[in-house]
Design a protein around this motif. Structure first.
Motif, mmCIF file in Angstrom:
data_model
loop_
_atom_site.group_PDB
_atom_site.id
_atom_site.type_symbol
_atom_site.label_atom_id
_atom_site.label_comp_id
_atom_site.label_asym_id
_atom_site.label_seq_id
_atom_site.Cartn_x
_atom_site.Cartn_y
_atom_site.Cartn_z
ATOM 1 N N SER A 28 -8.479 2.193 -1.201
ATOM 2 C CA SER A 28 -8.306 3.815 -1.473
ATOM 3 C C SER A 28 -9.387 4.530 -2.334
ATOM 4 O O SER A 28 -9.423 5.586 -2.679
ATOM 5 C CB SER A 28 -7.064 3.705 -1.953
ATOM 6 O OG SER A 28 -7.094 3.406 -3.368
ATOM 7 N N GLU A 32 -5.271 4.944 -5.418
ATOM 8 C CA GLU A 32 -3.807 4.302 -5.542
ATOM 9 C C GLU A 32 -3.276 4.123 -7.078
ATOM 10 O O GLU A 32 -2.558 4.737 -7.483
ATOM 11 C CB GLU A 32 -3.639 3.246 -4.943
ATOM 12 C CG GLU A 32 -2.280 2.741 -4.838
ATOM 13 C CD GLU A 32 -1.794 1.310 -4.039
ATOM 14 O OE1 GLU A 32 -0.634 1.283 -3.885
ATOM 15 O OE2 GLU A 32 -2.724 0.913 -3.341
ATOM 16 N N ARG A 160 -2.133 10.097 2.010
ATOM 17 C CA ARG A 160 -1.015 9.351 2.597
ATOM 18 C C ARG A 160 -0.221 9.049 1.088
ATOM 19 O O ARG A 160 1.181 9.069 1.305
ATOM 20 C CB ARG A 160 -1.606 8.098 2.964
ATOM 21 C CG ARG A 160 -2.456 8.194 4.398
ATOM 22 C CD ARG A 160 -2.995 6.841 4.571
ATOM 23 N NE ARG A 160 -2.271 5.921 4.817
ATOM 24 C CZ ARG A 160 -3.006 4.536 4.912
ATOM 25 N NH1 ARG A 160 -4.456 4.646 5.075
ATOM 26 N NH2 ARG A 160 -2.120 3.701 4.864
ATOM 27 N N LEU A 161 -0.788 8.954 0.038
ATOM 28 C CA LEU A 161 0.069 8.434 -1.174
ATOM 29 C C LEU A 161 0.978 9.710 -1.622
ATOM 30 O O LEU A 161 1.870 9.507 -2.059
ATOM 31 C CB LEU A 161 -0.849 7.906 -2.319
ATOM 32 C CG LEU A 161 -1.667 6.443 -1.975
ATOM 33 C CD1 LEU A 161 -2.780 6.554 -2.871
ATOM 34 C CD2 LEU A 161 -0.477 5.537 -2.178
ATOM 35 N N LEU A 213 0.020 -0.590 -1.977
ATOM 36 C CA LEU A 213 -0.298 -0.215 -0.424
ATOM 37 C C LEU A 213 -1.669 -0.397 0.113
ATOM 38 O O LEU A 213 -1.827 -0.591 1.152
ATOM 39 C CB LEU A 213 0.127 1.156 -0.415
ATOM 40 C CG LEU A 213 1.613 1.421 -0.847
ATOM 41 C CD1 LEU A 213 1.949 3.059 -0.467
ATOM 42 C CD2 LEU A 213 2.328 0.703 0.452
ATOM 43 N N PHE A 214 -2.627 -0.284 -0.671
ATOM 44 C CA PHE A 214 -3.981 -0.538 -0.667
ATOM 45 C C PHE A 214 -4.606 -1.707 -1.253
ATOM 46 O O PHE A 214 -4.173 -2.200 -2.237
ATOM 47 C CB PHE A 214 -4.856 0.617 -1.035
ATOM 48 C CG PHE A 214 -4.657 2.021 -0.221
ATOM 49 C CD1 PHE A 214 -5.258 2.233 0.812
ATOM 50 C CD2 PHE A 214 -3.498 2.730 -0.484
ATOM 51 C CE1 PHE A 214 -5.156 3.545 1.726
ATOM 52 C CE2 PHE A 214 -3.117 3.851 0.344
ATOM 53 C CZ PHE A 214 -3.995 4.106 1.175
#
Length: 216
Positions: A28, A32, A160-161, A213-214
């Motif tokens: 990211s 993130e 996305r986040l 997530l990343f």
């Protein structure tokens, strides 16, 4: 030795495509952690973060890639220069992980090129410079690709986040096109030597986050 032959615009588009299988979609660029810290929370703060990232990390990486493409830095020296400009160990690791992915792809796409001079886990900027030489594009075009991918990788992660409107994020990236052009031109003109303490801190904090997530 630089290989001959003109490169089509489609090759540049492919190199700048976020779908390029080098693992960039799992990184990211600090977004993130910036989101988790409350620093990035909406379209306006995303734009501010992207501007900062382009002018720091993007400029430095693009300048290193351009120097490798121009033959001003060999791969070993370029990796050392990248390490010196990337204080955060986590950021260095992320760059080398993506560099390894790009090198693996490059060996498949340009098998005739000599890749022996690159380390097993080179920095992403080093490999982009070597790829520029392999497909016969110039330092400025190589810098363009690096700056653009620095922008879009972080922008996609933010979308996305934060579940932002894709149109709003796209408008943001288009609006930063002139900044990207200026940054790439500056990068092609010589090595940049600066860092961004905020991104260094975000990179290191991310290492200690539970179930991110990343990867970075």
């Amino acid at each position: 030795m630089r290989e001959t032959g003109a490169t089509s615009p489609a090759t540049l588009f492919a190199l700048a495509d976020s779908r390029l299988p080098i693992g960039g979609h799992v990184h990211s660029g600090g977004v993130e952690e910036a989101v988790a810290s409350g620093l990035v929370r909406d379209a306006a703060s995303v734009e501010a973060y992207l501007r900062r990232r382009v002018r720091t990390s993007g400029l430095v990486a693009a300048s290193l890639a351009a120097a490798v493409c121009a033959g001003k830095l060999d791969a070993h020296r370029a990796d050392a220069e990248a390490d010196a400009r990337t204080p955060a160990p986590a950021a260095r690791a992320a760059s080398r992980t993506q560099g390894r992915g790009l090198l693996r792809l490059a060996k498949h796409v340009w098998p005739q090129h000599d890749w022996a001079g690159l380390a097993a886990r080179p920095h992403l900027s080093t490999v982009f410079g070597a790829v520029g030489r392999a497909c016969a594009i110039g330092p400025r075009e190589t810098a363009d690709v690096v700056v653009y991918t620095t922008l879009t990788g972080a922008a996609t992660a933010a979308q996305r986040l934060l579940a932002l409107d894709p149109a709003a994020v796209a408008a943001c990236t288009v609006g930063l096109a002139e900044l990207c052009d200026r940054t790439a031109a500056e990068a092609a003109g010589g090595l940049a030597a600066l860092s961004d303490p905020l991104q260094d801190v975000l990179a290191e904090r991310h290492c200690h986050r539970d179930m991110p997530l990343f990867a970075s």
